[in-house]
Design a protein around this motif. Structure first.
Motif, PDB file in Angstrom:
ATOM      1  N   ALA A  51     -20.627  28.849  -3.229  1.00 19.62           N
ATOM      2  CA  ALA A  51     -20.783  29.016  -4.302  1.00 19.62           C
ATOM      3  C   ALA A  51     -20.402  28.273  -5.487  1.00 19.62           C
ATOM      4  CB  ALA A  51     -19.847  29.937  -3.890  1.00 19.62           C
ATOM      5  N   ILE A  52     -19.359  27.173  -4.503  1.00 19.85           N
ATOM      6  CA  ILE A  52     -19.674  26.130  -5.587  1.00 19.85           C
ATOM      7  C   ILE A  52     -20.600  25.248  -5.497  1.00 19.85           C
ATOM      8  CG2 ILE A  52     -16.887  23.997  -5.575  1.00 19.85           C
ATOM      9  CD1 ILE A  52     -15.671  25.652  -3.807  1.00 19.85           C
ATOM     10  N   SER A  53     -21.132  24.848  -5.098  1.00 16.08           N
ATOM     11  CA  SER A  53     -22.286  24.099  -5.259  1.00 16.08           C
ATOM     12  C   SER A  53     -22.717  24.367  -6.424  1.00 16.08           C
ATOM     13  CB  SER A  53     -22.569  23.157  -4.254  1.00 16.08           C
ATOM     14  OG  SER A  53     -22.888  24.477  -3.703  1.00 16.08           O
ATOM     15  N   THR A  56     -33.457  25.674 -11.202  1.00 18.84           N
ATOM     16  CA  THR A  56     -32.898  24.972  -9.699  1.00 18.84           C
ATOM     17  C   THR A  56     -32.146  24.825  -9.266  1.00 18.84           C
ATOM     18  OG1 THR A  56     -33.516  23.224 -12.134  1.00 18.84           O
ATOM     19  CG2 THR A  56     -31.961  22.186 -10.674  1.00 18.84           C
ATOM     20  N   GLY A  57     -31.005  25.854  -9.386  1.00 18.86           N
ATOM     21  CA  GLY A  57     -29.903  26.327  -8.917  1.00 18.86           C
ATOM     22  C   GLY A  57     -30.193  26.684  -7.649  1.00 18.86           C
ATOM     23  N   VAL A  67     -32.242  25.720  -0.428  1.00 13.42           N
ATOM     24  CA  VAL A  67     -32.113  24.231   0.643  1.00 13.42           C
ATOM     25  C   VAL A  67     -31.322  25.246   1.102  1.00 13.42           C
ATOM     26  CG1 VAL A  67     -32.581  22.149   0.616  1.00 13.42           C
ATOM     27  CG2 VAL A  67     -33.783  23.369  -0.945  1.00 13.42           C
ATOM     28  N   LEU A  68     -30.105  24.829   0.137  1.00  9.04           N
ATOM     29  CA  LEU A  68     -28.879  24.464   0.915  1.00  9.04           C
ATOM     30  C   LEU A  68     -28.241  25.972   1.870  1.00  9.04           C
ATOM     31  CD1 LEU A  68     -26.130  22.921   1.067  1.00  9.04           C
ATOM     32  CD2 LEU A  68     -25.365  24.071  -0.706  1.00  9.04           C
ATOM     33  N   GLY A  69     -29.141  26.746   1.986  1.00  8.89           N
ATOM     34  CA  GLY A  69     -28.400  27.776   2.809  1.00  8.89           C
ATOM     35  C   GLY A  69     -29.457  27.429   3.755  1.00  8.89           C
TER      36      GLY A  69
END
Length: 450
Positions: A195-197, A426-427, A433-435
C-alpha cells in the motif's frame, strides 16, 4: 458524484453551530445509517430473528421457473429493503437540503435498476464468470450514462459518496478485530509495504514526471494501492479533489482491475504457482475486491483465503489511514501554499472522513458481540448478523457503482490526456512485480502453509 455537499458559506455556518454538523454532513449520516443497520442486526438476532428479512438475498437461478419462485418468495423482503433504504436516505436528503420529492422518485428508479442487476448477477451463467452486482452496475451505468441524457431531477439520488461511505461502515461489521489479528503480522506487513510503496510510486511519477496536481496524483495513488474505487472516492472527498480527478481514477482502477484478472490468471497458470501464493499475489496486485475474487476463485479456497487476508483485510483498512494523512497534508501544505494563508488546524477534523469512525465502531461492536457470546453461537452470529450485513453492503456498493457510471462522462475524461494513464500504469506494473517478489519468491512457504 459531488465532493462538496454544501457551499462554503453553508459549511462555515454549520461549523459555527457545533453539534448541527452531526445532522448536516453526508459523512455523519453515513455513520448513522451504517451503525443503525448494524445495531438493528444485533437487536433482531437477540430477539430471535434476523436482519436478513430486509436484505432481499436472491439465490442462484438457472431457469425462468426458478427465478419466478425466488421472486415470489422474496417479494416481501425486496419491498422491506426498498422501504428501509428509502426512509433512511430520504431523511438524509432532508437534512442535506435536497428535494425530497425528486429524491424519492429518482431513488425508486435507482433501486429498481439495482434489483434487475442483482437478478442478472444471481443468474447461473453470470455467476460462472463472477459477474458480481457492483461490477455489472458500473458497466451498465457507464453505458447508459454516456448514451442516454440524464435529467437533473434524476441526479438527486446519485449520491455516490453517501452510498459508498455507508458500505464502508457496514464493511467494518464484517471484519471483526479478531479476524484482522488472525491475518498475522506477515500478512499485515506485506499489505502495508504494498500500500505504501505503490502509493509513493504513483504519486512521485505523477507529480515529478508527468506534472499532475498533487491532489490528482494522491487520488490516483490510493486508487492503485489500497482499495480502488472506494479509496479514490474517500480520499477525493477528504482532500477536496476535483470531480473529474475522482472519475478518472475510478475509470483507471476498473480498466486495470479487469485487465489484471486475465493477466494474473495467465501468469499464475504459466508459472505453476500454488494456490496459497497465487491468492497472495492476486491480493497484493488487484485493485478491486470483486475483480480479485474473480481471479482468486479460479484457484480454489486456499487462494481465496490468502487473497482475503491481504486485500480485503490487509489493504482495505488503509482507506482510513490515507484519508487522514492526505487530508492533513492537503490542509497544512498544498492548500496553505496555494492560498498563502495559515491553515486552520480545526479544518483537519472537519475534513477527516467521519465514516471511518463508523467503520471502527462497527468492527469493535461485532468483536465484542462475538467475544461475549458462547462458542456455539458464533455460527449463528455469522449467519444472522454478519452475512446479512454483507448483503446490505453489496446493495450499497451497487447503488455506488451505478451512480458512478451514470455520472461519469468519457468526454470529460479525455480532457486530461495520457498522463494520468501513464502514472497509474507505472504504479500498476510496479505493484504486480513487487507482489510477485513478496508472495512467490520471499513468502512462498508462509502462504503455502496457511
Amino acid at each position: 458524484m459531488s465532493i462538496d455537499v454544501t457551499s462554503e458559506g453553508k459549511t462555515t455556518a454549520i461549523r459555527k453551530s457545533g453539534w448541527r454538523e452531526l445532522l448536516a454532513s453526508e459523512d455523519w449520516w453515513a455513520v448513522w445509517i451504517g451503525l443503525f443497520l448494524v445495531f438493528l442486526g444485533i437487536v433482531l438476532w437477540k430477539a430471535g430473528s434476523s436482519i436478513s428479512v430486509i436484505t432481499a438475498q436472491i439465490p442462484k437461478w438457472t431457469t425462468i421457473e426458478t427465478l419466478g419462485t425466488s421472486l415470489s418468495s422474496r417479494a416481501g423482503s425486496i419491498v422491506l429493503l426498498f422501504l428501509s433504504f428509502l426512509v433512511l436516505f430520504s431523511i438524509t436528503a432532508h437534512f442535506l437540503h435536497l428535494s425530497i420529492g425528486k429524491f424519492i422518485a429518482s431513488f425508486t428508479i435507482l433501486f429498481v435498476v439495482s434489483v434487475l442487476i442483482n437478478l442478472f448477477s444471481t443468474w447461473g451463467w453470470a455467476q460462472q464468470y463472477n459477474l458480481e452486482s457492483p461490477i455489472v452496475a458500473l458497466i451498465i451505468g457507464l453505458v447508459a450514462g454516456n448514451l442516454i441524457p440524464i435529467a437533473d431531477w434524476f441526479s438527486t439520488a446519485l449520491r455516490t459518496e453517501l452510498y459508498v461511505k455507508v458500505g464502508i461502515v457496514l464493511l467494518g461489521a464484517t471484519l471483526p478485530f479478531t479476524l484482522i489479528i488472525q491475518a498475522g503480522p506477515v500478512a499485515f506487513l506485506q499489505a502495508s509495504l504494498i500500500a505504501i510503496s505503490t502509493f509513493l510510486v504513483i504519486y512521485f511519477v505523477g507529480t515529478r514526471w508527468f506534472g499532475l496536481d498533487p491532489h490528482f496524483a494522491s487520488v490516483l495513488g490510493v486508487g492503485g494501492s489500497v482499495c480502488g474505487v472506494s479509496a479514490a472516492i474517500a480520499v477525493g472527498g477528504a482532500i477536496k479533489a476535483k470531480k473529474e480527478h475522482v472519475s478518472i481514477s475510478i475509470s483507471l482502477v476498473v480498466i486495470w482491475a479487469v485487465f489484471s484478472i486475465f493477466l494474473l490468471t495467465f501468469l499464475i497458470k504459466l508459472l505453476g504457482i500454488p494456490a496459497g501464493a497465487a491468492g497472495a499475489w492476486i491480493g497484493t496486485s488487484e485493485f478491486a475486491d470483486a475483480a480479485g475474487i474473480t481471479a482468486a476463485s479460479a484457484f480454489g479456497e486456499h487462494a481465496l483465503t490468502s487473497f482475503t487476508l491481504l486485500k480485503v483485510i490487509g489493504r482495505d483498512i488503509f482507506i482510513g489511514v490515507w484519508s487522514f494523512i492526505l487530508a492533513f497534508i492537503s490542509i497544512t501544505y498544498w492548500e496553505n501554499k496555494q492560498a498563502g494563508t495559515k491553515a486552520n488546524p480545526s479544518e483537519i477534523w472537519h475534513r477527516f472522513p467521519k465514516f471511518i469512525i463508523g467503520f471502527l465502531i462497527a468492527s469493535i461492536l461485532l468483536t465484542v458481540v462475538i467475544a461475549v457470546s458462547a462458542l456455539p453461537t458464533h455460527d449463528a452470529i455469522t449467519a444472522n448478523i454478519i452475512a446479512p450485513i454483507k448483503e446490505l453492503r453489496t446493495w450499497a456498493f451497487t447503488f455506488t457503482f451505478l451512480s458512478i457510471g451514470l455520472t461519469t462522462r468519457f468526454k470529460s475524461l479525455t480532457a486530461f490526456g495520457w498522463r494520468p494513464l501513464a502514472a497509474f500504469s507505472t504504479g500498476a506494473v510496479f505493484n504486480i512485480v513487487l507482489g510477485y517478489i513478496l508472495s512467490v519468491l520471499l513468502l512462498h512457504n508462509y502462504w503455502a502453509g496457511l
